[in-house]
Design an enzyme around this catalytic site. Structure first.
Site, short mmCIF file in Angstrom:
data_model
loop_
_atom_site.label_atom_id
_atom_site.label_comp_id
_atom_site.label_asym_id
_atom_site.label_seq_id
_atom_site.Cartn_x
_atom_site.Cartn_y
_atom_site.Cartn_z
N SER A 1 35.62 35.35 47.32
CA SER A 1 36.00 34.12 48.01
C SER A 1 35.90 32.93 47.05
CB SER A 1 35.12 33.89 49.24
OG SER A 1 33.75 33.84 48.89
N GLU B 1 33.28 42.57 58.68
CA GLU B 1 33.83 41.21 58.78
C GLU B 1 34.90 41.12 59.87
OE1 GLU B 1 35.14 39.38 55.11
OE2 GLU B 1 36.18 37.77 56.17
N ASP C 1 31.39 41.20 44.05
CA ASP C 1 32.65 41.73 44.58
C ASP C 1 33.53 42.27 43.47
OD1 ASP C 1 32.68 41.56 47.34
OD2 ASP C 1 33.78 39.66 47.43
N1 LIG Z 1 35.58 29.75 52.53
C1 LIG Z 1 35.78 31.03 52.85
N2 LIG Z 1 35.04 31.57 53.85
C2 LIG Z 1 35.24 32.88 54.20
O1 LIG Z 1 34.54 33.35 55.12
C3 LIG Z 1 36.19 33.64 53.47
C4 LIG Z 1 36.90 33.01 52.44
N3 LIG Z 1 36.69 31.72 52.16
N4 LIG Z 1 37.81 33.70 51.67
C5 LIG Z 1 37.85 35.12 51.78
C6 LIG Z 1 37.70 35.51 53.17
C7 LIG Z 1 38.85 35.04 54.03
N5 LIG Z 1 38.20 34.87 55.30
C8 LIG Z 1 38.79 34.40 56.46
C9 LIG Z 1 39.76 33.40 56.38
C10 LIG Z 1 40.33 32.89 57.53
C11 LIG Z 1 39.98 33.40 58.78
C12 LIG Z 1 40.61 32.83 60.01
O2 LIG Z 1 41.22 31.81 59.95
N6 LIG Z 1 40.45 33.50 61.15
C13 LIG Z 1 40.93 32.98 62.41
C14 LIG Z 1 41.27 34.12 63.34
C15 LIG Z 1 42.60 34.69 63.01
C16 LIG Z 1 43.10 35.74 64.01
O3 LIG Z 1 42.35 36.62 64.41
O4 LIG Z 1 44.27 35.66 64.38
C17 LIG Z 1 39.84 32.13 63.05
O5 LIG Z 1 40.17 31.33 63.92
O6 LIG Z 1 38.67 32.29 62.69
C18 LIG Z 1 39.01 34.40 58.86
C19 LIG Z 1 38.43 34.89 57.67
C20 LIG Z 1 36.79 35.18 55.20
N7 LIG Z 1 36.49 34.96 53.81
C1 LIG Z 2 32.67 36.80 52.90
C2 LIG Z 2 32.01 37.78 51.99
C3 LIG Z 2 31.56 39.00 52.71
C4 LIG Z 2 32.92 38.11 50.84
O1 LIG Z 2 33.40 39.20 50.65
C5 LIG Z 2 33.24 37.02 49.90
O2 LIG Z 2 32.61 35.94 49.93
O3 LIG Z 2 34.11 37.23 49.06
MG LIG Z 3 34.94 39.18 49.18
#
Ligand SMILES: Nc1nc(=O)c2c([nH]1)NC[C@@H]1CN(c3ccc(C(=O)N[C@@H](CCC(=O)O)C(=O)O)cc3)CN21
Ligand SMILES: CC(C)C(=O)C(=O)O
Ligand SMILES: [Mg+2]
EC number: 2.1.2.11
Length: 274
Positions: free
Chosen positions: A51, A188, A89
């Site tokens: 991330s 996740e 990672d």
């Molecule tokens: N700053 C950051 N935090 C994270 O937790 C994270 C990252 N970056 N980059 C790598 C992944 C990407 N992640 C993400 C990014 C976006 C959503 C998101 O927008 N989810 C929507 C739900 C989408 C759906 O189910 O349709 C939400 O509203 O949470 C979730 C995980 C988690 N990880």
């Molecule tokens: C959100 C965690 C589990 C991760 O894989 C990351 O930070 O890249």
């Molecule tokens: Mg990761």
């Protein structure tokens, strides 16, 4: 004669013990020596997550992140920590092609950083890879559910487990990598009843670490910048424990104002003649 107190870092095997003892596993991400130094005292493991591509570099996804970027930031985190296990990672493209590719790149991570484990995304399809690495001395953390490196095949960062058959598939993924020797599994973005069923499955030996999954997991992780209130956009599963963005903005505003007014630097911040 004085007793030698040998303090050592937590190791991958210690996390499995934690699961057995029912003591929660605490973790956060860190990419820098200074933030890693702060979280080290409170976390069982610190994840150098891919991330970092999105958080530090403003990338749209984690796909462009390279092994060199991961190694550089892992070296910084190792310098900043002394107690926590450091997990790194494996970035997109560094482990999927073959078990041999995965081993050679994971070995580079351990040799060049001194970190104690690697993490790779994927379920049952990567069980052979997890076993290959574990048998050769590389502790592996798995990662199932919302796997960000699959953003293009998932059609976005989508919460997993809503579909018919998803629970069986996710459970099979978790069991396969646990059976292959993974010491822990990040779960996740998995819908609650499904995540709970997997986290409490007695057939899973690996410690389960939730992010946007159930409180029934053996531990939790968040991206540090997200929980500090520094990231501009955060997933719904993030709870804000701070407001760093506002703090930084206020400091920068005050500095700009004082420079403009000629109040900074003051006498204490310049060098008088000898
Ligand atoms: N700053 C950051 N935090 C994270 O937790 C994270 C990252 N970056 N980059 C790598 C992944 C990407 N992640 C993400 C990014 C976006 C959503 C998101 O927008 N989810 C929507 C739900 C989408 C759906 O189910 O349709 C939400 O509203 O949470 C979730 C995980 C988690 N990880
Ligand atoms: C959100 C965690 C589990 C991760 O894989 C990351 O930070 O890249
Ligand atoms: Mg990761």
């Amino acid at each position: 004669m004085s007793q030698v107190v040998h303090t050592r870092r937590l190791q991958a095997v210690d996390l499995i013990k934690r699961k057995a003892e029912g003591r929660k596993i605490i973790s956060l991400t860190a990419y820098h020596a200074h933030t890693a130094g702060i979280v080290d005292a409170y976390c069982d493991f610190v994840l150098v997550g891919d991330s970092l591509g999105m958080v530090m570099h403003g990338m749209e996804s984690t796909l462009p992140v390279t092994l060199e970027m991961m190694i550089l930031q892992a070296q910084a985190v190792m310098r900043g920590t002394s107690r926590a296990l450091v997990v790194v990672d494996m970035p997109f493209g560094s482990y999927e092609a073959s078990r041999e590719q995965a081993f050679l790149n994971a070995a580079r991570v351990l040799k060049e950083t001194g970190a104690g484990a690697v993490k790779l995304e994927g379920g049952a399809r990567f069980a052979e890879t997890v076993a290959f690495l574990t048998e050769r001395g590389v502790p592996v953390m798995g990662h199932i559910g919302l796997t960000p490196q699959s953003v293009n095949t998932m059609g976005g960062f989508k919460v997993q487990g809503h579909g018919a058959g998803d629970e069986d598939r996710l459970r099979a993924d978790a069991r396969a990598i646990s059976d292959a020797g993974a010491f822990a599994i990040v779960m996740e973005g998995i819908v609650e009843p499904v995540a709970r069923a997997i986290a409490t499955d007695p057939a899973i030996r690996a410690a389960t670490i939730g992010i946007g999954a159930t409180a029934a997991c053996d531990g939790q992780i968040l991206v540090l910048e997200d929980m500090l209130g520094l990231s501009d956009r955060v997933p719904k599963f993030v709870k804000s424990y701070g407001s760093l963005r506002a703090h930084i903005e206020e400091a920068v505003r005050a500095y700009a104002e004082e420079v403009q007014a000629g109040r900074f630097p003051a006498d204490g911040h310049t060098y008088p003649p000898r």
